[in-house]
Design a protein around this motif. Structure first.
Motif, mmCIF file in Angstrom:
data_model
loop_
_atom_site.group_PDB
_atom_site.id
_atom_site.type_symbol
_atom_site.label_atom_id
_atom_site.label_comp_id
_atom_site.label_asym_id
_atom_site.label_seq_id
_atom_site.Cartn_x
_atom_site.Cartn_y
_atom_site.Cartn_z
ATOM 1 N N HIS A 141 11.526 -10.348 1.996
ATOM 2 C CA HIS A 141 12.794 -9.705 2.313
ATOM 3 C C HIS A 141 13.542 -10.449 3.407
ATOM 4 O O HIS A 141 12.980 -11.278 4.107
ATOM 5 C CB HIS A 141 12.578 -8.247 2.738
ATOM 6 C CG HIS A 141 11.818 -8.083 4.021
ATOM 7 N ND1 HIS A 141 10.445 -8.076 4.081
ATOM 8 C CD2 HIS A 141 12.243 -7.909 5.300
ATOM 9 C CE1 HIS A 141 10.059 -7.908 5.339
ATOM 10 N NE2 HIS A 141 11.137 -7.810 6.093
ATOM 11 N N LYS B 27 15.939 -12.871 -14.385
ATOM 12 C CA LYS B 27 15.285 -12.076 -13.345
ATOM 13 C C LYS B 27 13.783 -12.101 -13.619
ATOM 14 O O LYS B 27 13.350 -11.763 -14.715
ATOM 15 C CB LYS B 27 15.811 -10.632 -13.404
ATOM 16 C CG LYS B 27 15.296 -9.755 -12.312
ATOM 17 C CD LYS B 27 16.236 -9.784 -11.167
ATOM 18 C CE LYS B 27 15.780 -8.803 -10.118
ATOM 19 N NZ LYS B 27 16.194 -9.194 -8.823
ATOM 20 N N LYS C 197 18.867 -2.907 -1.300
ATOM 21 C CA LYS C 197 18.766 -4.107 -2.135
ATOM 22 C C LYS C 197 20.171 -4.665 -2.326
ATOM 23 O O LYS C 197 21.144 -3.906 -2.419
ATOM 24 C CB LYS C 197 18.146 -3.778 -3.490
ATOM 25 C CG LYS C 197 16.674 -3.458 -3.406
ATOM 26 C CD LYS C 197 16.083 -3.265 -4.800
ATOM 27 C CE LYS C 197 14.608 -2.968 -4.725
ATOM 28 N NZ LYS C 197 14.329 -1.577 -4.349
ATOM 29 N N PHE D 49 19.918 -17.690 -1.992
ATOM 30 C CA PHE D 49 19.694 -16.825 -3.139
ATOM 31 C C PHE D 49 20.428 -17.404 -4.344
ATOM 32 O O PHE D 49 21.584 -17.819 -4.228
ATOM 33 C CB PHE D 49 20.242 -15.411 -2.902
ATOM 34 C CG PHE D 49 19.513 -14.623 -1.865
ATOM 35 C CD1 PHE D 49 18.192 -14.254 -2.041
ATOM 36 C CD2 PHE D 49 20.160 -14.226 -0.707
ATOM 37 C CE1 PHE D 49 17.516 -13.497 -1.086
ATOM 38 C CE2 PHE D 49 19.503 -13.468 0.258
ATOM 39 C CZ PHE D 49 18.177 -13.113 0.066
ATOM 40 N N ASN E 101 17.427 -8.210 -4.251
ATOM 41 C CA ASN E 101 16.707 -8.758 -3.094
ATOM 42 C C ASN E 101 16.646 -7.704 -2.003
ATOM 43 O O ASN E 101 17.655 -7.083 -1.668
ATOM 44 C CB ASN E 101 17.405 -10.020 -2.569
ATOM 45 C CG ASN E 101 17.406 -11.123 -3.590
ATOM 46 O OD1 ASN E 101 16.352 -11.561 -4.039
ATOM 47 N ND2 ASN E 101 18.585 -11.565 -3.976
ATOM 48 N N ARG E 102 15.455 -7.526 -1.436
ATOM 49 C CA ARG E 102 15.251 -6.493 -0.422
ATOM 50 C C ARG E 102 15.836 -6.935 0.918
ATOM 51 O O ARG E 102 15.614 -8.063 1.358
ATOM 52 C CB ARG E 102 13.761 -6.206 -0.277
ATOM 53 C CG ARG E 102 13.157 -5.624 -1.553
ATOM 54 C CD ARG E 102 11.646 -5.523 -1.492
ATOM 55 N NE ARG E 102 11.249 -4.642 -0.403
ATOM 56 C CZ ARG E 102 10.297 -4.947 0.487
ATOM 57 N NH1 ARG E 102 9.632 -6.074 0.413
ATOM 58 N NH2 ARG E 102 9.986 -4.096 1.429
#
Length: 135
Positions: free
Chosen positions: A75, A63, A114, A10, A119-120
């Protein structure tokens, strides 16, 4: 030929918030850091389990616009022993649940949150009768 999934990466906006979430709240351990060619912080490695990591990259700035059902990554799913325990733990740490514990179509129990960057993350308690356990 392929041994498994080594890591998920990430790009994060605020490294301290992300490390607090993944290590302080979820209980993973910071494994090591890597610097760029100029000696600046670049990547923080978070150890999930032996041989599995989450890479957190410094410096994310933009974003992307939210779109309905984008193509690509959806996810991160983390397997847990107890969906009720993880849900209570997250709530105690003021992490709002997007989806309260519920049983999915695959018979597994799940809840959703999240991370600090949106981010899920799915938490999943496997049901012995689920297709995943029978595969």
């Amino acid at each position: 030929m392929i041994r498994g999934i080594g890591h998920l990466a990430f790009d994060v906006a605020d490294m301290n918030k992300s490390i607090d979430f993944y290590c302080g709240i979820l209980g993973f351990k910071k494994a090591f850091s890597i610097e760029d060619d100029h000696g600046n912080p670049w990547i923080e490695y978070i150890k999930v389990r032996e041989g599995q990591f989450i890479e957190l990259f410094y410096g994310a700035e933009n974003k992307p616009e939210a779109v309905k059902r984008p193509i690509g990554f959806s996810h991160l799913c983390l397997e847990v022993d107890s969906i009720e325990d993880i849900a209570a733990h997250l709530k105690r740490h003021d992490v709002p649940l997007d989806v309260e514990p519920q049983q999915g179509k695959d018979s597994n129990w799940q809840c959703w949150v999240k991370d600090p960057d949106g981010n899920r993350i799915e938490f999943m308690q496997l049901n012995p009768n689920s297709p995943q356990m029978k595969a």
